[in-house]
Design an enzyme around this catalytic site. Sequence first.
Site, mmCIF file in Angstrom:
data_model
loop_
_atom_site.group_PDB
_atom_site.id
_atom_site.type_symbol
_atom_site.label_atom_id
_atom_site.label_comp_id
_atom_site.label_asym_id
_atom_site.label_seq_id
_atom_site.Cartn_x
_atom_site.Cartn_y
_atom_site.Cartn_z
ATOM 1 N N LEU A 141 -119.400 -93.645 12.942
ATOM 2 C CA LEU A 141 -117.550 -92.535 13.499
ATOM 3 C C LEU A 141 -117.814 -92.308 14.584
ATOM 4 C CD1 LEU A 141 -117.525 -91.531 9.812
ATOM 5 C CD2 LEU A 141 -117.244 -93.222 10.250
ATOM 6 N N ASP A 142 -117.085 -92.644 14.993
ATOM 7 C CA ASP A 142 -116.129 -91.904 16.344
ATOM 8 C C ASP A 142 -116.579 -90.487 16.821
ATOM 9 O OD1 ASP A 142 -115.300 -94.507 17.478
ATOM 10 O OD2 ASP A 142 -113.075 -94.143 17.223
ATOM 11 N N LYS A 143 -116.768 -90.494 17.783
ATOM 12 C CA LYS A 143 -117.410 -88.148 18.019
ATOM 13 C C LYS A 143 -116.519 -87.631 16.964
ATOM 14 C CE LYS A 143 -118.042 -84.248 21.023
ATOM 15 N NZ LYS A 143 -117.322 -84.576 22.331
#
Length: 324
Positions: A141-143
Amino acid sequence: MSTIPNQTIHLRAEVPFELGGQRLDQVAAQLFSDHSRSRLAAWIKDGQLTVDGASLRPRDTVHAGSVLELSAEQQAQGEWVAQDIELDIVFEDEHILVLNKPAGLVVHPAAGHADGTLLNALLHHVPDLVNVPRAGIVHRLDKDTTGLMVVAKTLQAQTRLVEQLQQRSVSRIYEAIVIGVVTAGATVDAPIGRHGQQRQRMAVIDGGKPAVSHYRVLERFRSHTHVRVKLETGRTHQIRVHMAHVGFPLVGDPAYGGRFRIPPAASQTLVQSLRDFPRQALHARFLELDHPATGKRMKWESTLPDDFVWLLTLLQQDREAFVG
């Protein structure tokens, strides 16, 4: 904070009659099916997987009765350290771990984020994850995206989960708040690759990797929409790129967000909340997969985070204030 020692895998198997006369890499894939073909091929080339004590090539023929022996060391990356970072674990057994990732947590060490990542936290929670590539992380998942992720705790589970992801049998469903009023759901089938000029960004480009997203409307507001998006593929920034591509970028997205928009005559609270939303409004809501050991279909749901719920509440109040 502590570093993780290297650990060794030892496996031994005799080639049965029905596999005699086949290539070594094919036989190894049958006998050591808990490991991927590419990993087994690499061990053969490195001399860590031998036949009757001798090193052979992956394409060499092996005979019935020969003994395959694997003695392979899994080496931790030098910069990987175990760090005591709190994890929100929603399910765990000896094979997998499912967690709820908060906003702001980077998944994997990279330039600018050498530690303090989910990987560092996982190594502290399960030291044996040093045996598994990327500490068991099979998807990211993106940050600043929140929500559900599955982590493999063994090489066998990692192999099975990667296979499921490749076969598109893992169901990953997200929720997002997008800019604009979406009239109906649709499918976005548009290839994604690196942006030509801005290498940190992705874009829909000819020759990119196949990428498919399905979205539908959950709730419409005056200038925004709450949508649910199901991923068929898992490209970097896929939902963010695809929704921007069809003209509905995510609220708070610093890379793909486009023009800031507010409903006419909106309250100052809503205006400020939309302008200051600290991240892309994206949450991994549902995760469904076959358990890598039992084969049982399992499903998890993660409640929407507080910042997401607060923004939905303000948008609902704004719509109701202008009804009629």
